[in-house]
Design a protein around this motif. Sequence first.
Motif, short mmCIF file in Angstrom:
data_model
loop_
_atom_site.label_atom_id
_atom_site.label_comp_id
_atom_site.label_asym_id
_atom_site.label_seq_id
_atom_site.Cartn_x
_atom_site.Cartn_y
_atom_site.Cartn_z
N TYR A 1 -8.47 5.29 5.14
CA TYR A 1 -9.39 6.39 4.87
C TYR A 1 -9.15 7.56 5.82
CZ TYR A 1 -12.33 3.05 2.20
OH TYR A 1 -12.81 2.13 1.31
N GLY A 2 -8.77 7.26 7.06
CA GLY A 2 -8.60 8.32 8.04
C GLY A 2 -7.31 9.11 7.87
N THR A 3 -6.40 8.62 7.04
CA THR A 3 -5.11 9.29 6.85
C THR A 3 -4.96 9.88 5.45
OG1 THR A 3 -4.13 7.65 8.36
CG2 THR A 3 -2.62 9.01 7.08
N LEU A 4 -5.36 9.15 4.43
CA LEU A 4 -5.10 9.53 3.04
C LEU A 4 -5.61 10.92 2.71
CD1 LEU A 4 -4.28 8.92 0.09
CD2 LEU A 4 -6.47 7.70 -0.16
N TYR A 5 -6.86 11.21 3.03
CA TYR A 5 -7.48 12.46 2.58
C TYR A 5 -7.02 13.66 3.42
CZ TYR A 5 -10.22 8.50 1.11
OH TYR A 5 -10.60 7.27 0.64
N ARG A 6 -6.59 13.42 4.66
CA ARG A 6 -6.04 14.51 5.46
C ARG A 6 -4.59 14.81 5.06
NH1 ARG A 6 -5.50 13.94 10.77
NH2 ARG A 6 -5.82 11.69 10.92
N ARG A 7 -3.85 13.76 4.70
CA ARG A 7 -2.46 13.96 4.26
C ARG A 7 -2.39 14.61 2.88
NH1 ARG A 7 1.93 10.77 5.89
NH2 ARG A 7 2.96 11.92 4.22
N LEU A 8 -3.34 14.23 2.01
CA LEU A 8 -3.37 14.77 0.65
C LEU A 8 -4.72 15.44 0.41
CD1 LEU A 8 -1.81 11.70 -1.23
CD2 LEU A 8 -0.62 13.74 -0.40
N GLN B 1 -0.64 1.93 10.86
CA GLN B 1 -0.46 3.37 10.65
C GLN B 1 0.92 3.67 10.07
OE1 GLN B 1 -2.96 6.01 11.58
NE2 GLN B 1 -1.60 6.84 9.99
N ARG B 2 1.96 2.98 10.56
CA ARG B 2 3.30 3.20 10.01
C ARG B 2 3.38 2.81 8.54
NH1 ARG B 2 4.74 1.28 15.17
NH2 ARG B 2 5.05 -0.85 14.41
N VAL B 3 2.73 1.71 8.17
CA VAL B 3 2.71 1.30 6.76
C VAL B 3 2.06 2.38 5.91
CG1 VAL B 3 1.66 -0.33 5.13
CG2 VAL B 3 2.75 -1.19 7.21
N VAL B 4 0.90 2.87 6.36
CA VAL B 4 0.18 3.90 5.61
C VAL B 4 1.00 5.18 5.51
CG1 VAL B 4 -1.84 5.44 5.74
CG2 VAL B 4 -2.13 2.97 6.04
N ASP B 5 1.58 5.61 6.63
CA ASP B 5 2.37 6.86 6.62
C ASP B 5 3.58 6.74 5.69
OD1 ASP B 5 0.67 8.10 8.40
OD2 ASP B 5 1.86 7.59 10.17
N ASP B 6 4.26 5.61 5.74
CA ASP B 6 5.44 5.43 4.88
C ASP B 6 5.07 5.47 3.40
OD1 ASP B 6 7.00 5.24 7.14
OD2 ASP B 6 7.23 3.06 7.07
N ASP C 1 4.27 8.99 2.46
CA ASP C 1 5.52 9.76 2.33
C ASP C 1 6.13 9.55 0.95
OD1 ASP C 1 5.32 10.73 4.91
OD2 ASP C 1 6.73 9.29 5.77
N GLU C 2 6.16 8.29 0.50
CA GLU C 2 6.71 7.98 -0.82
C GLU C 2 5.88 8.62 -1.92
OE1 GLU C 2 7.26 3.83 -1.41
OE2 GLU C 2 8.25 3.53 0.53
N MET C 3 4.56 8.55 -1.79
CA MET C 3 3.71 9.17 -2.81
C MET C 3 3.93 10.67 -2.87
SD MET C 3 0.02 7.23 -2.50
CE MET C 3 -0.78 8.61 -3.31
N ALA C 4 3.97 11.33 -1.70
CA ALA C 4 4.09 12.78 -1.66
C ALA C 4 5.42 13.25 -2.25
CB ALA C 4 3.95 13.27 -0.22
N ALA C 5 6.44 12.42 -2.10
CA ALA C 5 7.77 12.80 -2.61
C ALA C 5 7.99 12.41 -4.06
CB ALA C 5 8.85 12.16 -1.74
N GLY C 6 7.09 11.63 -4.62
CA GLY C 6 7.28 11.10 -5.95
C GLY C 6 6.57 11.90 -7.03
N PRO C 7 6.62 11.39 -8.26
CA PRO C 7 5.98 12.10 -9.38
C PRO C 7 4.46 11.98 -9.33
CG PRO C 7 6.86 9.99 -10.10
CD PRO C 7 7.30 10.15 -8.68
#
Length: 413
Positions: free
Chosen positions: A376-383, A131-136, A139-145
């Motif tokens: 799958y359980g994190t990506l679509y809820r985060r983005l 989960q930490r790997v996925v969240d990190d 985070d990088e994707m959301a902050a990037g271009p």
Amino acid sequence: MAHPLPDIKDEPRTGLPPYPMPRADRCPFDPPPTLRQLQAEAPVSRVRLWDGSTPWLVTRYHDQRALLADPRVSADVMRDNYPHVTPSFKARRTDAKTFISMDDPEHARLRRMVTGPFAIKRVEAMRPAVQRVVDDLLDEMAAGPRPVDLVQAFALPVPSMVICTLLGVPYADHDFFQRNSRLLINRDTPADAVLDAQHQLIDYLDDLVGAKLADPDDDLLSRLAAEQVSTGELTRRELAVMGFLLLVAGHETTANMIALGTLALLQNPDQLAVLRETDDPKVVAGAVEELLRYLHITHSGRRRVALEDIEIAGQAIRAGEGIILANDIGNRDEDVFPDPDRLDIGRDARRHVAFGFGPHQCLGQPLARVELQVAYGTLYRRLPGLRLATDFERIPFKHDGLVYGVYELPVTW
């Protein structure tokens, strides 16, 4: 276009359909239409391979499970008439034989050495780290271009980081092992390039095992070096070959499932909405099983050789004949999975054969499940606004890959 079906009653060796078969251009998530035709009309029939050999192709779910569990069926790649996938894959599998290409008792002896770290309880304990790997990464994707290639930014790093941590392989070397892995799993890579890539990876792991013998750490390679190499159960080179198998299999398959599963969900927005809006782990786990069934990225069939005469579905397979179990179409068997060509994440798909069956079923399936559930359980809820950043028709699929997926997946949100 479907090929004419072979007459399985009299075994003429001309006019047989080639294998593997092409998918329909407009249906990149579905198995080739010829496989559907064979499953309905000639479920055990001969096909022609690249070397002119004519093994048996088995297309129905229950027949596949029966043969995968049958001790009269061999996974040994050194046997005559073993139906190799390509010339380069034959060179690779026979040059550095791993336990997945062996029969018991040697297969069981080597597999037992690495069963513990992939047991369900041990893998579940890794869930917070995954989960930490996925969240990190998110985070990088959301902050990037934007847009971003989901393969390079997320799908490939998630399993690569996890398997590196488990094995004790420095993730800083990921460009090296990912580059060589890509050569290994491409059907079109020449045999000499495949062997060079394989030797580079095994040499790298051999050196790493040597370093861990001198200075062990808390990882799988260190433990195996202490328990198996130091005691003479394995040579250093044999452990390097085992590590090679775990490293390549541990990131390539899951990476392709993350990306291809995301694309399938984007093309089925009603199913994506369920995952986006749920935090129920049972719903997510069910979605993972259905995506594994629906996509089945190991699309070259499981290859075997008959050790004795076997009758399956009324057809006699003689001792010494090659067998291919087309698990992709087995997972679309309507007698087992009603309306099989529909993606339905509410379906109970746990009986799928994406990980095989019997003594050679995938060792790493508990880890793959946890990685996919977290991804799958994190990506679509985060983005929640995740969408394609290109036309679907422009997505490059890995039709030339031993593992199916996409080469890139441009997305935005």
